[in-house]
Design an enzyme around this catalytic site. Structure first.
Site, PDB file in Angstrom:
ATOM      1  N   LYS A 140     -74.456  61.832  38.922  1.00 10.92           N
ATOM      2  CA  LYS A 140     -73.739  62.840  37.924  1.00 10.92           C
ATOM      3  C   LYS A 140     -73.589  61.670  36.628  1.00 10.92           C
ATOM      4  O   LYS A 140     -73.673  61.890  35.167  1.00 10.92           O
ATOM      5  CB  LYS A 140     -72.673  63.223  38.492  1.00 10.92           C
ATOM      6  N   GLU A 145     -74.020  51.471  42.963  1.00 10.64           N
ATOM      7  CA  GLU A 145     -75.411  51.452  43.882  1.00 10.64           C
ATOM      8  C   GLU A 145     -76.647  52.248  43.482  1.00 10.64           C
ATOM      9  O   GLU A 145     -77.877  51.321  44.335  1.00 10.64           O
ATOM     10  CB  GLU A 145     -74.450  52.315  44.914  1.00 10.64           C
ATOM     11  N   GLY A 151     -69.212  65.855  42.013  1.00 10.42           N
ATOM     12  CA  GLY A 151     -70.157  65.560  42.612  1.00 10.42           C
ATOM     13  C   GLY A 151     -70.752  66.273  43.845  1.00 10.42           C
ATOM     14  O   GLY A 151     -71.585  66.041  45.086  1.00 10.42           O
ATOM     15  N   ARG A 152     -69.474  66.619  44.726  1.00 13.55           N
ATOM     16  CA  ARG A 152     -69.492  66.970  46.281  1.00 13.55           C
ATOM     17  C   ARG A 152     -69.489  68.576  46.220  1.00 13.55           C
ATOM     18  O   ARG A 152     -69.695  68.705  47.300  1.00 13.55           O
ATOM     19  CB  ARG A 152     -68.038  66.594  46.693  1.00 13.55           C
ATOM     20  N   GLU A 191     -62.768  63.529  50.141  1.00 13.90           N
ATOM     21  CA  GLU A 191     -62.665  63.278  49.229  1.00 13.90           C
ATOM     22  C   GLU A 191     -61.456  64.448  47.839  1.00 13.90           C
ATOM     23  O   GLU A 191     -61.252  64.302  46.735  1.00 13.90           O
ATOM     24  CB  GLU A 191     -64.108  63.061  48.164  1.00 13.90           C
ATOM     25  N   HIS A 228     -70.518  62.921  76.025  1.00 13.76           N
ATOM     26  CA  HIS A 228     -70.126  61.323  76.203  1.00 13.76           C
ATOM     27  C   HIS A 228     -70.048  60.303  75.506  1.00 13.76           C
ATOM     28  O   HIS A 228     -70.298  59.285  76.407  1.00 13.76           O
ATOM     29  CB  HIS A 228     -71.631  61.120  77.207  1.00 13.76           C
ATOM     30  N   LYS A 240     -64.091  50.326  42.914  1.00 12.47           N
ATOM     31  CA  LYS A 240     -65.316  49.538  42.609  1.00 12.47           C
ATOM     32  C   LYS A 240     -65.183  48.229  41.069  1.00 12.47           C
ATOM     33  O   LYS A 240     -65.011  48.249  40.458  1.00 12.47           O
ATOM     34  CB  LYS A 240     -65.609  51.134  41.739  1.00 12.47           C
TER      35      LYS A 240
HETATM   36  O1  F6P Z   1     -67.299  57.795  45.407  1.00  8.46           O
HETATM   37  C1  F6P Z   1     -67.026  58.464  44.367  1.00  8.46           C
HETATM   38  C2  F6P Z   1     -67.601  59.468  43.521  1.00  8.46           C
HETATM   39  O2  F6P Z   1     -67.926  59.030  42.457  1.00  8.46           O
HETATM   40  C3  F6P Z   1     -68.150  60.895  43.543  1.00  8.46           C
HETATM   41  O3  F6P Z   1     -67.211  61.665  44.171  1.00  8.46           O
HETATM   42  C4  F6P Z   1     -69.580  60.913  43.635  1.00  8.46           C
HETATM   43  O4  F6P Z   1     -69.588  61.596  44.203  1.00  8.46           O
HETATM   44  C5  F6P Z   1     -70.446  59.419  44.011  1.00  8.46           C
HETATM   45  O5  F6P Z   1     -69.422  58.329  43.766  1.00  8.46           O
HETATM   46  C6  F6P Z   1     -71.804  59.273  42.989  1.00  8.46           C
HETATM   47  O6  F6P Z   1     -71.721  59.284  41.845  1.00  8.46           O
HETATM   48  P1  F6P Z   1     -72.365  59.352  40.745  1.00  8.46           P
HETATM   49  O7  F6P Z   1     -72.743  60.574  41.291  1.00  8.46           O
HETATM   50  O8  F6P Z   1     -72.129  59.910  39.133  1.00  8.46           O
HETATM   51  O9  F6P Z   1     -73.422  58.875  40.885  1.00  8.46           O
END
Ligand code: F6P
Length: 504
Positions: free
Chosen positions: A194, A200, A248-249, A334, A365, A474
Site C-alpha cells: 500500500k 521487507e 491493508g488487512r 491488528e 493431536h 519498525k
Molecule cells: O505491519 C503493519 C502494516 O502496516 C500492515 O497494516 C500492512 O498490512 C503491512 O504493514 C504492509 O504494509 P504495506 O502494504 O504498506 O507494505
C-alpha cells in the site's frame, strides 16, 4: 467512562447469574435455543447454541449493541464516512465488492474499483497468453496474508494456469527457498505494498528484480503508484492502484487480490467479491438480533468482557483453510489490539483476546489436551465444509465426525472417579459450516469476520482501522541497523550486549 456507563457491568451480572449453568443445562432449560441461536446467510450456517449465555443475557448483549448504535455504525461504514478518525480516512472495502450505498464517496469508490478490475482482467489475460508459468507475489501483512489464504484455499489439487508463490518475511531464506526451484525466464512478479515504504517488500523486491534480471515482468499494486513505479522502474501500465480508503488487512478485494485472480481466474475473483457482497447486504440490512456479524461480534464481547476469557481459537476442519488462523490474527488483532477509545481516553473494558488456532484434525493431536483439561477456558470457532471436493468420502465423514465430537466434548465434558480423567466441559464454541468451499462461500466467510471485528470495535469504542502499535518496532529496527553494521552504538544495554554477540 464509568463502569456503569460502559454497559459491561450488566453483562457481568448476567455472567455471575449463569456461573453455575452448564451448556447442556442451558439447552435443556431453553426450548427453541438451537433454532434461536442458529443463523443461515447464503452459504454460511452458524450455531451459537454452545455459547454460555442464555436468552436474557443475549438480550443484554443486544441492548448493548443498540446502545452503541451498531446499525448506524454499519451505515456510516458503507457510506464512506471518515470512521478511521485517527487517520482522517473513510473505510470503504465494502465498495470494492458491491454498491450498497448511494453516498457519493461510496459510489465513486465503487466506480473506480470497477475500472481497476477491468485493467486487472486485461493483465491476467495478457499473462495467460504469455509463456509465464510461475508468479511470485512479494508483500507482507495485509499485502500478503489475504491473497496467500485465498490462493491456498481455492487452488485446485493440480496447478492451474499459474503456480503462485509468496515471499513476505525479510529473512533472505524465504526468498531463497521460493526462487531456487523457479526459472526466471518463465516467472513474473507482483510487488504489493500500500505504501511502498515497507522494508521487507523493498528488500525482497530488489532480490526478485535482480533474480529476474530486470523489471520487464514486474507488476505492482500500491496506493502510492508513483513511488512503486519509480522504486523498481516499473512501466505505468503494469502498476495497479489502491487507495487510502482501503485498509491493508481489508484489501484482498482490491488489486491486492491480483495473485488470486491469477491463481483462480478473474471470474473466480469476481465470485469471491460477490460472496462478500452478499454478506455485506446481510450485515447492513438485517436487524441486529438476526444479523450474523452482530451475533458473532457480540458473542466475542460476551466471552471477553462477561466471562473474562483472554484468548480465542479458530479451528478449521478443512485443510484448504489452514491459513485462516494466520489471516485472522492480523484482521482481528491488528484491528482490535487497542487500549484507548476514539477520543484517546482509556477503554472501559478489555479489548481483543489473543487469537490463535490451527487445522483439525492435526491440532487435536497437539494442543487440544489443554483445551479439554487445562485450567484456562478458550472459546473457539470451528469452521467446516458440508461438501468436500476430494474423492475420499470416508475421510470427509471422519473429519466431520471429529469436528462434531470436539465441540460436543468441549461443551459437555465427562465425569470420572479418577481426577485425571475428568473433563470439566463448559468450553464454549461456535460452529460455522460452509455449504462447500467456493469463491463465493469464502468471500462470505471473510466478510463475516470483517464485520464481526467492526461490531466489536464499535462496542469497545475503538478504531479498528489504524495500527500505530506496529510503528515503534519498525523505527527502533531502522535506528539499530547502523549499530548492527558497527557504525554506531546501541543505547539500550541489553541490545548493545546482543549486538556485540551478533557481531562476534
Ligand atoms: O505491519 C503493519 C502494516 O502496516 C500492515 O497494516 C500492512 O498490512 C503491512 O504493514 C504492509 O504494509 P504495506 O502494504 O504498506 O507494505
Amino acid at each position: 467512562m464509568s463502569a456503569s456507563a460502559s454497559g459491561f457491568d450488566d453483562l457481568q451480572s448476567h455472567a455471575a447469574r449463569l456461573s453455575g449453568a452448564s451448556i447442556a443445562g442451558l439447552l435443556k432449560d431453553e426450548p427453541g435455543r438451537i433454532e434461536a441461536q442458529a443463523l443461515q446467510v447464503g452459504p454460511l450456517y452458524a450455531t451459537f447454541a454452545r455459547q454460555r449465555y442464555d436468552a436474557r443475557a443475549w438480550e443484554a448483549l443486544l441492548a448493548l449493541g443498540r446502545q452503541r448504535d451498531l446499525a448506524g455504525a454499519f451505515r456510516r461504514l458503507f457510506d464512506g464516512e471518515k470512521i478511521n478518525v485517527t487517520e482522517g480516512r473513510a473505510v470503504l472495502h465494502t465498495a470494492l465488492r458491491g454498491d450498497l450505498s448511494q453516498a457519493p464517496a461510496a459510489r465513486e469508490a465503487h466506480a473506480v474499483a470497477a475500472e481497476v478490475r477491468q485493467r486487472m482482467r486485461g493483465l491476467v489475460e495478457a499473462l495467460a497468453a504469455s509463456d509465464v508459468t510461475d508468479i511470485v507475489s512479494v508483500g507482507i501483512g495485509g499485502s500478503d496474508l489475504g491473497p496467500r489464504l485465498v490462493v491456498d484455499a481455492l487452488r485446485g489439487p493440480l496447478p492451474g494456469r499459474f503456480r503462485v508463490h509468496f515471499i513476505s518475511n525479510v529473512d533472505g531464506a524465504a526468498a531463497q527457498r521460493v526462487l531456487a526451484p523457479l526459472d526466471p525466464k518463465r516467472t513474473a512478479a507482483i510487488f504489493i505494498s500500500k505504501t511502498f515504504g515497507t522494508q521487507e517488500t523493498l528488500l525482497n523486491g530488489a532480490i526478485v528484480r535482480d533474480w529476474l534480471g530486470g523489471s520487464e515482468r514486474i507488476y505492482a499494486v500500491s496506493a502510492n503508484p508513483g513511488r512503486a513505479a519509480a522504486s523498481f522502474d516499473i512501466a505505468a501500465e503494469r502498476v495497479l492502484p489502491m487507495w487510502d480508503w482501503v485498509g491493508g488487512r481489508y484489501s484482498l478485494w482490491s488489486a491486492v487480490g491480483f495473485p488470486i485472480a491469477l491463481a483462480i481466474g478473474m471470474d473466480g475473483f469476481e465470485e469471491l467479491l460477490a460472496g462478500a457482497a452478499q454478506f455485506d447486504a446481510h450485515a447492513l440490512q438485517v436487524p441486529l438480533d438476526s444479523n450474523l456479524a452482530v451475533r458473532h461480534g457480540l458473542a466475542a464481547v460476551w466471552n471477553r468482557n462477561a466471562l473474562g476469557l483472554a484468548s480465542h481459537a479458530v479451528m478449521t476442519y478443512d485443510q484448504r483453510l489452514a491459513l485462516l488462523p494466520a489471516y485472522l490474527q492480523q484482521l482481528v488483532m491488528e484491528s482490535l489490539g487497542k487500549r484507548v477509545r476514539l477520543d484517546g481516553s482509556p477503554v472501559a473494558a478489555d479489548t481483543v483476546p489473543v487469537w490463535w488456532g490451527g487445522a483439525g484434525t492435526d491440532v487435536q493431536h497437539s494442543f487440544f489436551q489443554a483445551l479439554h483439561q487445562g485450567t484456562g477456558i478458550v472459546p473457539a470457532d470451528f469452521v467446516g465444509t458440508v461438501r468436500n471436493d476430494d474423492p475420499y468420502a470416508a475421510n470427509h465423514e471422519a473429519l466431520l465426525s471429529n469436528l462434531l465430537a470436539q465441540t460436543e466434548a468441549l461443551a459437555n465434558g465427562q465425569d470420572s472417579g479418577d481426577p485425571h480423567k475428568v473433563y470439566p466441559g463448559g468450553r464454549p464454541s461456535t460452529t460455522i459450516l460452509l455449504d462447500a468451499l467456493t469463491p463465493q462461500s469464502l468471500g462470505a466467510l471473510l466478510a463475516m469476520y470483517e464485520h464481526s471485528v467492526y461490531v466489536q470495535s464499535v462496542v469497545w469504542g475503538i478504531n479498528a482501522f489504524d495500527q500505530f502499535g506496529v510503528e515503534l518496532g519498525k523505527q527502533v529496527a531502522n535506528a539499530l541497523l547502523p549499530a548492527l553494521r558497527g557504525e554506531s552504538k546501541a543505547t539500550d544495554p541489553v541490545t548493545a550486549a546482543l549486538i556485540a554477540r551478533l557481531r562476534g
